[in-house]
Scaffold this active site. Structure first.
Site, PDB file in Angstrom:
ATOM      1  N   ASP A 119       7.140  -1.367  -4.621  1.00 46.33           N
ATOM      2  CA  ASP A 119       6.613  -1.972  -5.575  1.00 46.33           C
ATOM      3  C   ASP A 119       7.672  -2.682  -6.502  1.00 46.33           C
ATOM      4  O   ASP A 119       8.738  -2.049  -6.665  1.00 46.33           O
ATOM      5  CB  ASP A 119       5.547  -1.387  -6.747  1.00 46.33           C
ATOM      6  CG  ASP A 119       5.002  -2.474  -7.643  1.00 46.33           C
ATOM      7  OD1 ASP A 119       4.407  -3.528  -7.224  1.00 46.33           O
ATOM      8  OD2 ASP A 119       4.996  -1.938  -8.847  1.00 46.33           O
ATOM      9  N   ASP A 159      -1.173   1.093  -7.992  1.00 47.53           N
ATOM     10  CA  ASP A 159      -0.377   1.538  -6.643  1.00 47.53           C
ATOM     11  C   ASP A 159      -0.991   2.803  -6.070  1.00 47.53           C
ATOM     12  O   ASP A 159      -0.789   2.959  -4.987  1.00 47.53           O
ATOM     13  CB  ASP A 159       1.128   1.983  -6.950  1.00 47.53           C
ATOM     14  CG  ASP A 159       1.894   0.513  -7.502  1.00 47.53           C
ATOM     15  OD1 ASP A 159       1.691  -0.494  -7.292  1.00 47.53           O
ATOM     16  OD2 ASP A 159       2.837   0.947  -8.466  1.00 47.53           O
ATOM     17  N   ASP A 201       4.770   3.258  -8.973  1.00 49.56           N
ATOM     18  CA  ASP A 201       4.651   3.936 -10.195  1.00 49.56           C
ATOM     19  C   ASP A 201       3.439   3.500 -11.117  1.00 49.56           C
ATOM     20  O   ASP A 201       3.139   4.236 -12.105  1.00 49.56           O
ATOM     21  CB  ASP A 201       5.876   4.020 -11.057  1.00 49.56           C
ATOM     22  CG  ASP A 201       6.103   2.640 -11.936  1.00 49.56           C
ATOM     23  OD1 ASP A 201       5.571   1.492 -11.324  1.00 49.56           O
ATOM     24  OD2 ASP A 201       6.620   2.680 -13.109  1.00 49.56           O
TER      25      ASP A 201
END
Length: 314
Positions: free
Chosen positions: A16, A212, A208
């Site tokens: 990400d 996610d 994080d």
């Protein structure tokens, strides 16, 4: 144990962007009223603050931190996942978010030009574009070195983000990331991960944020930063105790080192046992040699495994 086993077979690392590759410390760079819009920079900024007042998103926090004056409370706020906020302020509908949000509401964006490498928050009121706010995020200091190490390990690197394609491409070009999937809604990330797995093989996903969690659970190896959201940490197979990207290639190196040592142990143990069996059949092996082939070899394998503690993660 299962996570270490899976880590050694990883072929691609999917990350990400915000909070993983970048610091997530968004800072307002410029406030840009649209040409022909009857609004100044200060009013544009407090309108955005009114929209984002209830949000905990890093971009919202950066807007709230930049405002110079108090802002009016919104009559109502409706958050659109992965797009922004739709609010009613002073009886007028205000949109505050990314390009996708405004396009979905049919706002004419002909007068808007983006800034590559930055995040733009666009604002519209009652169907008219009011302007945009340019916000920049900084890439983590060890990101380039970590990407280079992953590529040296033969791993494919990929980045998932809800940001505009131009912003994502600028970061990917700077760091040498192989693949980019941009303008993703939270629910699109799992689909993107599945596509990358089909293309490259076993994937490790690093994220994080609370959004996610489903992707972390769906990856072959899900890794969360220790500074991340509780939901992400709960869903992860691996949790890095810091927010450094260098932890990713280090973990792969440790997993591959563990496989190498386990193969050495298996080959050594079976080799010694086979040798003692042959010697026993020939009438040469003693009882003490048989004890060594069992307990002694097991102890040597344990000592060999201790070398794992001294693997240098460059």
């Amino acid at each position: 144990g299962a996570s270490l086993e899976a880590l050694k077979d990883v072929k691609a690392v999917v990350m990400d962007k915000t909070g993983t590759i970048t610091r997530g410390n968004f800072v307002v760079q410029r406030v840009c009223p649209a040409e022909g819009a009857d609004i100044d920079e200060n009013e544009l900024l407090w309108l955005a603050a009114a929209c984002e007042g209830a949000s905990t998103h890093p971009i919202a926090k950066s807007i709230l931190a930049a405002r110079q004056t108090d802002y009016p409370a919104a009559d109502s706020i409706r958050e659109q996942a992965g797009e922004g906020v739709e609010a009613v302020i002073g009886g007028k509908t205000v949109l505050c978010g990314n390009r996708k949000l405004l396009e979905r509401h049919g706002i004419d964006l002909a007068g808007f030009t983006g800034t590559p490498g930055s995040t733009e928050v666009l604002l519209a009121r009652d169907g008219q574009l009011l302007g945009h706010i340019v916000i920049a995020d900084t890439v983590k200091a060890d990101a380039k070195q970590a990407m280079d190490r992953m590529q040296a390990q033969g791993l494919t690197t990929a980045m998932l983000t809800g940001d505009a394609q131009e912003t994502a491409d600028a970061v990917a070009h700077e760091l040498g990331i192989h693949e980019v999937r941009a303008r993703l809604l939270p629910e699109d990330k799992l689909t993107a991960l599945t596509e990358l797995r089909e293309k490259h093989g076993a994937v490790m996903f690093v994220g994080d944020g609370i959004n996610d969690a489903p992707v972390l659970a769906g990856a072959d190896v899900g890794a969360a930063m220790g500074s991340g959201a509780d939901a992400a940490i709960e869903a992860a197979d691996v949790v890095f105790m810091n927010a450094d990207l260098s932890s990713i290639p280090a973990s792969v190196q440790i997993a591959r080192g563990a496989r190498r040592i386990s193969h050495q142990n298996i080959a050594f143990a079976l080799g010694v046992k086979l040798l003692v069996m042959v010697l026993g059949l020939a009438g040469i092996a003693s009882m003490w040699l048989a004890v060594f082939a069992d307990s002694g070899v097991a102890m040597l394998c344990v000592l060999n495994s201790i070398r794992m503690l001294y693997i240098k993660t460059e």
